[in-house]
Design an enzyme around this catalytic site. Structure first.
Site, PDB file in Angstrom:
ATOM      1  N   TRP A  43       0.856  -1.194   0.000  1.00 35.92           N
ATOM      2  CA  TRP A  43       0.000   0.000   0.000  1.00 35.92           C
ATOM      3  C   TRP A  43       0.887   1.237   0.000  1.00 35.92           C
ATOM      4  CZ3 TRP A  43      -5.567   0.203   0.836  1.00 35.92           C
ATOM      5  CH2 TRP A  43      -6.173  -1.062   0.871  1.00 35.92           C
ATOM      6  N   TRP A  45       0.737   4.755   0.938  1.00 36.97           N
ATOM      7  CA  TRP A  45       1.218   5.598   2.048  1.00 36.97           C
ATOM      8  C   TRP A  45       1.689   4.765   3.229  1.00 36.97           C
ATOM      9  CZ3 TRP A  45      -2.695   9.409   4.835  1.00 36.97           C
ATOM     10  CH2 TRP A  45      -3.840   8.732   5.247  1.00 36.97           C
ATOM     11  N   ASP A  46       1.114   3.548   3.382  1.00 39.73           N
ATOM     12  CA  ASP A  46       1.621   2.666   4.436  1.00 39.73           C
ATOM     13  C   ASP A  46       3.121   2.412   4.254  1.00 39.73           C
ATOM     14  OD1 ASP A  46      -1.048   1.108   5.772  1.00 39.73           O
ATOM     15  OD2 ASP A  46      -1.309   1.939   3.769  1.00 39.73           O
ATOM     16  N   GLN A 107      -3.139   7.301  -3.557  1.00 36.66           N
ATOM     17  CA  GLN A 107      -3.302   7.583  -2.122  1.00 36.66           C
ATOM     18  C   GLN A 107      -2.492   8.832  -1.786  1.00 36.66           C
ATOM     19  OE1 GLN A 107      -2.203   4.211   0.354  1.00 36.66           O
ATOM     20  NE2 GLN A 107      -4.264   4.077   1.187  1.00 36.66           N
ATOM     21  N   GLY A 163      -7.537   8.461   1.664  1.00 40.34           N
ATOM     22  CA  GLY A 163      -7.041   7.706   2.809  1.00 40.34           C
ATOM     23  C   GLY A 163      -8.127   7.510   3.863  1.00 40.34           C
ATOM     24  N   ASP A 165     -11.351   6.305   4.173  1.00 41.46           N
ATOM     25  CA  ASP A 165     -12.321   5.543   3.399  1.00 41.46           C
ATOM     26  C   ASP A 165     -13.783   5.888   3.679  1.00 41.46           C
ATOM     27  OD1 ASP A 165      -9.864   4.409   3.051  1.00 41.46           O
ATOM     28  OD2 ASP A 165     -10.510   2.346   3.378  1.00 41.46           O
ATOM     29  N   ARG A 185     -19.178   0.812   2.247  1.00 40.85           N
ATOM     30  CA  ARG A 185     -18.203   0.059   1.447  1.00 40.85           C
ATOM     31  C   ARG A 185     -18.744  -0.209   0.032  1.00 40.85           C
ATOM     32  NH1 ARG A 185     -13.638  -2.636   1.125  1.00 40.85           N
ATOM     33  NH2 ARG A 185     -13.636  -4.611   0.001  1.00 40.85           N
ATOM     34  N   TYR A 333     -15.116   2.372  11.683  1.00 43.99           N
ATOM     35  CA  TYR A 333     -14.081   2.638  10.687  1.00 43.99           C
ATOM     36  C   TYR A 333     -14.184   4.053  10.105  1.00 43.99           C
ATOM     37  CZ  TYR A 333     -11.291   1.105   6.608  1.00 43.99           C
ATOM     38  OH  TYR A 333     -10.344   0.943   5.644  1.00 43.99           O
ATOM     39  N   TRP A 334     -13.193   4.865  10.376  1.00 45.34           N
ATOM     40  CA  TRP A 334     -13.061   6.231   9.867  1.00 45.34           C
ATOM     41  C   TRP A 334     -14.177   7.182  10.287  1.00 45.34           C
ATOM     42  CZ3 TRP A 334      -8.772   8.318   8.806  1.00 45.34           C
ATOM     43  CH2 TRP A 334      -7.741   7.582   8.221  1.00 45.34           C
ATOM     44  N   GLU A 377      -4.756  -1.271  14.106  1.00 45.96           N
ATOM     45  CA  GLU A 377      -4.922  -0.341  12.975  1.00 45.96           C
ATOM     46  C   GLU A 377      -5.470   1.012  13.442  1.00 45.96           C
ATOM     47  OE1 GLU A 377      -7.728  -1.814  10.132  1.00 45.96           O
ATOM     48  OE2 GLU A 377      -7.295  -0.264   8.654  1.00 45.96           O
TER      49      GLU A 377
HETATM   50  C1  GLC Z   1      -7.342   1.151   5.148  1.00 44.51           C
HETATM   51  C2  GLC Z   1      -7.093   2.639   5.333  1.00 44.51           C
HETATM   52  C3  GLC Z   1      -6.055   3.123   4.350  1.00 44.51           C
HETATM   53  C4  GLC Z   1      -4.795   2.273   4.506  1.00 44.51           C
HETATM   54  C5  GLC Z   1      -5.128   0.777   4.342  1.00 44.51           C
HETATM   55  C6  GLC Z   1      -3.956  -0.122   4.634  1.00 44.51           C
HETATM   56  O1  GLC Z   1      -7.918   0.909   3.917  1.00 44.51           O
HETATM   57  O2  GLC Z   1      -8.271   3.366   5.192  1.00 44.51           O
HETATM   58  O3  GLC Z   1      -5.778   4.483   4.556  1.00 44.51           O
HETATM   59  O4  GLC Z   1      -3.822   2.648   3.590  1.00 44.51           O
HETATM   60  O5  GLC Z   1      -6.150   0.435   5.232  1.00 44.51           O
HETATM   61  O6  GLC Z   1      -3.484   0.070   5.936  1.00 44.51           O
END
Ligand code: GLC
Length: 412
Positions: A43, A45-46, A107, A163, A165, A185, A333-334, A377
Site C-alpha cells: 500500500w 502511504w503505508d 493515495q 485515505g 475511506d 463500502r 471505521y473512519w 490499525e
Molecule cells: C485502510 C485505510 C487506508 C490504509 C489501508 C492499509 O484501507 O483506510 O488508509 O492505507 O487500510 O493500511
C-alpha cells in the site's frame, strides 16, 4: 541513531511487528504489508510510513521498501507517472480494478517526504538520483491530472484516495445518509467502474458530478511533497528547483486563500466544481500543521480546537471525527476512532509550531495505547480498545513520534 527517549521494549516490538509483516517478492523486492490477512498488498502511504519507522530500525530495509514502491509506477496511458495505491506483487487485483497487478487510483503523497527522511539517515545520493525521475513523473502526474481548475490544489476522485475511506464527510457526496459500514463500502466499490468509464479523468469526473474533493490534509501533504522534492532537486537536479519552489508557493497560497475558514478557524475540504466546503469537522484540518501551512495565529486556533476535551481531546486523542459531530462513532471505521498515522502527523506538526508539551502528551497517550493493547490499525478514542487489523505496521510510527529528528516535518 535512536534517541534515548525510545523505550527498548517499543523498539523490540516494532522491529518484531515489521519483521512479521515483511514480504519478499518473487523477484526479490522487499516490502512490509500493512497487516497480515487484512492487507497483504503493498500500500502506497503505508509503505512510506514503514520506511520512516525503519530509518530508526533498519535503514537498508527502509530504502528497499521505497525502491519496491517506486519500481511500479503507472507506465502507460493518461495516468502515466501515478503511483498506484496498491501494488499486487502476486496478482489478484482484477476483480476490483480490471487488472491483476495494481489498483487504478492513488493515495496521499507521502513518498517524496519518505525518500528525504531515508536520505537523511543514509546520506546515499545515488539512491536519490535513482528514484528522482520516478518522483518527478509522479509530481507531474498530480499537476497534469488532478488539478483541473489549475488553482494549485489537487483533487481526489475516490474516498480511498483520500485515505479516509468511510469518513462521514463523504456521505452526502456518495448519496448516503447515516450509512451502515456495508452500505458505505458498497458505495466505494461501485464507484470504481464509474471512474473507469471516465478514464479516471478528474475534469470529466467534475463535469458529471461524481465524488471529487480538494481535501485540506491531502493538499498539506502535497505541499510537503513539493517542498521535499525541492530539497531532493537541490541534491541531484538543481535545474528543477525554481519550478518546484514556484509550484509549492502556489499550493501554499491556495491552501491559505481557498481552504482557510476564518469564521470557524479551521481548514476545510472543498467538494465539486463549485468548491463547496464540507461541513463535517474532522481531524484532517490538523494535518496542515505537519506541512507548516498555518501562520502562528492560525496554528493557535487549530491547537485550541485540538485540545478542547469536548471536540478532539478525549482520553486517547485524536479522534478522526470531532466528538461534537452527530455522526461521531468511536469504534466505527473512519467515523471517529483514533488513527496512529494521523497522530504521528499531528505530533510532528505540533512540534514544528513549538507546541512541544502538547506533542509530548499526544505521544505519551499514543504510546500508552500501544503498550496496553498492541499495534492495532485504529483505536477507540474513549476507551483505548484496539480495532481493525492487527498487528498493523503503521502503528509502529509511534517510534518516530518519539525519535523524529527536530527537522522531521520541515524538509523544505
Ligand atoms: C485502510 C485505510 C487506508 C490504509 C489501508 C492499509 O484501507 O483506510 O488508509 O492505507 O487500510 O493500511
Amino acid at each position: 541513531m535512536t534517541a534515548p527517549a525510545v523505550p527498548a521494549w517499543l523498539l523490540d516490538r516494532a522491529r518484531e511487528t515489521l519483521r512479521q509483516n515483511l514480504v519478499v517478492t518473487a523477484d526479490g523486492h522487499r516490502y512490509t504489508r500493512p497487516a497480515p490477512m487484512t492487507y497483504e498488498q503493498q500500500w502506497l502511504w503505508d509503505s512510506c510510513f514503514h520506511a520512516i519507522v525503519n530509518t530508526h530500525l533498519d535503514p537498508d530495509l527502509a530504502q528497499a521498501e521505497i525502491e519496491a514502491l517506486l519500481s511500479r509506477p503507472v507506465m502507460e496511458g493518461p495516468d502515466e507517472g501515478m503511483l498506484p495505491h496498491m501494488i499486487y506483487w502476486s496478482g489478484g487485483g482484477t476483480e476490483l480494478w480490471g487488472r491483476d497487478d495494481r489498483s487504478t487510483i492513488t493515495q496521499p503523497p507521502v513518498a517524496t517526504y519518505a525518500v528525504a527522511r531515508v536520505y537523511d539517515v543514509t546520506g546515499d545520493t545515488d539512491f536519490v538520483r535513482r528514484v528522482y525521475p520516478t518522483l518527478k513523473a509522479y509530481h507531474a502526474w498530480w499537476a497534469r491530472r488532478r488539478d483541473p481548475d489549475g488553482d494549485g490544489l489537487v483533487t481526489v476522485i475516490h474516498p480511498w484516495e483520500a485515505g479516509w475511506d468511510a469518513s462521514p464527510a463523504w456521505d452526502a457526496l456518495l448519496g448516503l445518509k447515516s450509512p451502515t459500514d456495508a452500505e458505505s463500502r458498497a458505495a466505494r466499490i461501485t464507484l470504481v467502474p464509474k471512474l473507469a468509464a471516465l478514464d479516471y479523468d478528474a475534469a470529466r469526473v467534475q463535469q458529471v458530478g461524481l465524488f471529487n474533493v480538494e481535501t485540506c490534509d491531502l493538499n498539506a501533504l502535497y505541499l510537503q511533497s513539493l517542498r521535499s522534492m525541492t530539497r531532493l532537486a537541490r541534491l541531484v537536479a538543481p535545474q528543477d528547483v525554481a519550478a518546484l519552489q514556484a509550484a509549492a508557493d502556489k499550493t501554499a497560497r491556495a491552501i491559505q486563500t481557498k481552504l482557510w475558514d476564518d469564521t470557524r478557524g479551521v481548514y476545510v475540504d472543498l467538494a465539486g466544481a463549485d468548491e463547496l466546503p464540507l461541513p463535517v469537522q474532522t481531524a484532517g484540518t490538523f494535518v496542515t500543521l505537519f506541512a507548516g501551512v498555518p501562520t502562528a495565529p492560525q496554528a493557535a486556533r487549530l491547537v485550541a480546537r485540538l485540545t478542547d476535551p469536548a471536540q478532539f481531546w478525549p482520553a486517547y486523542p485524536v479522534p478522526s471525527v470531532a466528538m461534537t459531530e452527530a455522526e461521531f462513532a468511536p469504534d466505527r471505521y473512519w467515523r471517529g476512532p483514533t488513527w496512529p498515522h494521523l497522530n504521528w502527523m499531528i505530533a510532528l506538526g505540533l512540534r514544528r509550531y513549538g507546541y512541544a508539551d502538547i506533542a509530548a502528551e499526544l505521544t505519551t497517550r499514543t504510546l500508552a495505547l500501544v503498550e496496553r493493547n498492541g499495534f492495532w490499525e485504529y483505536y477507540n478514542p474513549l476507551t483505548g480498545v484496539g480495532l481493525g487489523a492487527h498487528p498493523q505496521s503503521w502503528t509502529t510510527l509511534v517510534v518516530d513520534m518519539l525519535a523524529a529528528p527536530a527537522h522531521g516535518a520541515d524538509m523544505g
